[in-house]
Design a protein around this motif. Structure first.
Motif, PDB file in Angstrom:
ATOM      1  N   ALA A  50       4.159   2.832   3.420  1.00  0.00           N
ATOM      2  CA  ALA A  50       3.641   1.483   3.170  1.00  0.00           C
ATOM      3  C   ALA A  50       2.115   1.477   3.159  1.00  0.00           C
ATOM      4  O   ALA A  50       1.489   0.771   2.360  1.00  0.00           O
ATOM      5  CB  ALA A  50       4.171   0.515   4.227  1.00  0.00           C
ATOM      6  N   LEU A  51       1.510   2.281   4.040  1.00  0.00           N
ATOM      7  CA  LEU A  51       0.049   2.402   4.056  1.00  0.00           C
ATOM      8  C   LEU A  51      -0.449   3.017   2.750  1.00  0.00           C
ATOM      9  O   LEU A  51      -1.422   2.528   2.152  1.00  0.00           O
ATOM     10  CB  LEU A  51      -0.391   3.243   5.252  1.00  0.00           C
ATOM     11  N   ALA A  52       0.212   4.063   2.300  1.00  0.00           N
ATOM     12  CA  ALA A  52      -0.169   4.703   1.032  1.00  0.00           C
ATOM     13  C   ALA A  52      -0.031   3.730  -0.137  1.00  0.00           C
ATOM     14  O   ALA A  52      -0.892   3.681  -1.026  1.00  0.00           O
ATOM     15  CB  ALA A  52       0.696   5.944   0.799  1.00  0.00           C
ATOM     16  N   GLY A  81      -2.948   2.316  -2.657  1.00  0.00           N
ATOM     17  CA  GLY A  81      -2.819   2.429  -4.108  1.00  0.00           C
ATOM     18  C   GLY A  81      -3.003   1.109  -4.824  1.00  0.00           C
ATOM     19  O   GLY A  81      -3.425   1.071  -5.984  1.00  0.00           O
ATOM     20  N   LYS A  82      -2.698   0.000  -4.138  1.00  0.00           N
ATOM     21  CA  LYS A  82      -2.834  -1.333  -4.730  1.00  0.00           C
ATOM     22  C   LYS A  82      -4.167  -2.002  -4.379  1.00  0.00           C
ATOM     23  O   LYS A  82      -4.398  -3.162  -4.743  1.00  0.00           O
ATOM     24  CB  LYS A  82      -1.685  -2.227  -4.251  1.00  0.00           C
ATOM     25  N   GLY A  83      -5.033  -1.298  -3.649  1.00  0.00           N
ATOM     26  CA  GLY A  83      -6.308  -1.886  -3.246  1.00  0.00           C
ATOM     27  C   GLY A  83      -6.169  -2.918  -2.151  1.00  0.00           C
ATOM     28  O   GLY A  83      -7.005  -3.806  -2.013  1.00  0.00           O
ATOM     29  N   ARG A  84      -5.125  -2.792  -1.310  1.00  0.00           N
ATOM     30  CA  ARG A  84      -4.837  -3.815  -0.301  1.00  0.00           C
ATOM     31  C   ARG A  84      -4.838  -3.239   1.125  1.00  0.00           C
ATOM     32  O   ARG A  84      -4.083  -3.662   1.981  1.00  0.00           O
ATOM     33  CB  ARG A  84      -3.483  -4.471  -0.594  1.00  0.00           C
ATOM     34  N   LEU A  85      -5.716  -2.281   1.359  1.00  0.00           N
ATOM     35  CA  LEU A  85      -5.776  -1.698   2.698  1.00  0.00           C
ATOM     36  C   LEU A  85      -6.158  -2.726   3.755  1.00  0.00           C
ATOM     37  O   LEU A  85      -5.539  -2.790   4.823  1.00  0.00           O
ATOM     38  CB  LEU A  85      -6.783  -0.537   2.725  1.00  0.00           C
ATOM     39  N   GLY A 108      -0.842  -6.042   9.929  1.00  0.00           N
ATOM     40  CA  GLY A 108      -0.108  -5.153  10.822  1.00  0.00           C
ATOM     41  C   GLY A 108      -0.549  -5.279  12.267  1.00  0.00           C
ATOM     42  O   GLY A 108       0.288  -5.381  13.171  1.00  0.00           O
ATOM     43  N   TYR A 109      -1.858  -5.297  12.486  1.00  0.00           N
ATOM     44  CA  TYR A 109      -2.348  -5.415  13.854  1.00  0.00           C
ATOM     45  C   TYR A 109      -2.094  -6.809  14.430  1.00  0.00           C
ATOM     46  O   TYR A 109      -1.882  -6.968  15.637  1.00  0.00           O
ATOM     47  CB  TYR A 109      -3.837  -5.081  13.915  1.00  0.00           C
ATOM     48  N   ALA A 110      -2.114  -7.826  13.580  1.00  0.00           N
ATOM     49  CA  ALA A 110      -1.849  -9.190  14.060  1.00  0.00           C
ATOM     50  C   ALA A 110      -0.416  -9.333  14.568  1.00  0.00           C
ATOM     51  O   ALA A 110      -0.150 -10.046  15.544  1.00  0.00           O
ATOM     52  CB  ALA A 110      -2.118 -10.199  12.946  1.00  0.00           C
TER      53      ALA A 110
END
Length: 271
Positions: free
Chosen positions: A211-213, A217-221, A228-230
């Motif tokens: 999911a991170l990768a 790839g979609k420019g949504r890091l 995720g941290y929230a």
């Protein structure tokens, strides 16, 4: 502080994703930091792609790189903020190479790397550089100039053996990341540390996370990590996020030690 993120094998250990993720985490944990991200090579997925959902490799390069980048900064001067993109307000910045012939940019970097990094150090607390795994001369030069080399390894015996046989000059200032880490592999973090006598505090892992990768790839890091941290323990990737944060803190502690030793050496020289 100059950190060189590098791997001796391309495409296995997630250098660009690791650098980007740790940069976002640093901007969250370190209130006083101002980090510049940059690279010395073209790639299918560059730092700019990871942070920009609107950037398309085929059609968006000119709009992203025109009149921006460190090669343009060298040619025109002025403030580096004018040639970089602010990813997180006053905390995390990205300066691309610039929209020029890659061979020309390589030559510029060879001639000006030391001067360039010295200039940037007056504006940014940390300079993190994504280095090419290929045998570029600029990569070797920046490995020599860097205060710390973040060596990205994978659970691949050939890569590990190649590094420890052929890159002994890097080991004295290395922090190790075992990237795309999978716990069911026979090559574990503990095995690697024991095999090559690496202190526990000098190695971290970043777990394999599809999911991170995909987010990169979609420019949504940024939204991926923030969301995720929230969610904390409600997040299905909670364990990999914990390992990522743990690796960040290990890396920062090692860097702090080296900064302190560097200050002591400079003060001794001054005396």
């Amino acid at each position: 502080m100059v950190l060189a993120f590098w791997s001796n094998y391309p495409g296995r250990s997630g250098v660009t994703t690791n650098l980007s993720s740790l940069g976002v985490i640093k901007s969250y944990w370190d209130e006083d930091s101002k980090v510049l991200l940059m690279e010395n090579h073209r790639n299918v997925v560059e730092l700019g792609h990871i942070f920009s959902p609107n950037h398309n490799y085929e059609t968006g390069r000119d709009s992203l790189y025109e009149k921006n980048g460190w090669s343009d900064f060298l040619n025109r001067g002025s403030s580096p903020y004018l040639y970089s993109f602010q990813l997180i307000s006053n905390k995390l910045f990205y300066m691309p190479m610039g929209n020029h012939n890659p061979d020309l940019v390589e030559l510029q970097l060879l001639e000006s790397a030391e001067h360039l990094l010295e200039l940037f150090s007056h504006y940014f607390s940390d300079i993190w550089i994504d280095l090419s795994a290929t045998n570029r001369v600029s990569t070797r030069k920046i490995l020599d100039l860097a205060d710390c080399v973040v060596v990205n390894l994978s659970q691949n015996l050939q890569q590990i053996d190649d590094f420890f046989r052929n890159y002994s000059n890097v080991k004295n200032k290395a922090f190790y990341i075992l990237g795309n880490y999978e716990k069911d592999s026979c090559i574990t973090e503990e095995w690697l540390r024991n095999q090559f006598r690496i202190p526990e505090e000098q190695m971290g892992v970043i777990c394999h996370n599809r999911a991170l990768a995909d987010a990169c790839g979609k420019g949504r890091l940024l939204p991926f990590l923030y969301e995720g941290y929230a969610k904390e323990k409600k997040n299905e990737h909670y364990e990999s996020f914990l390992e990522l944060t743990k690796t960040y803190h290990k890396m920062e502690q090692e860097i702090s030690k080296r900064k302190w030793k560097s200050r002591i050496r400079r003060s001794q020289i001054a005396m």
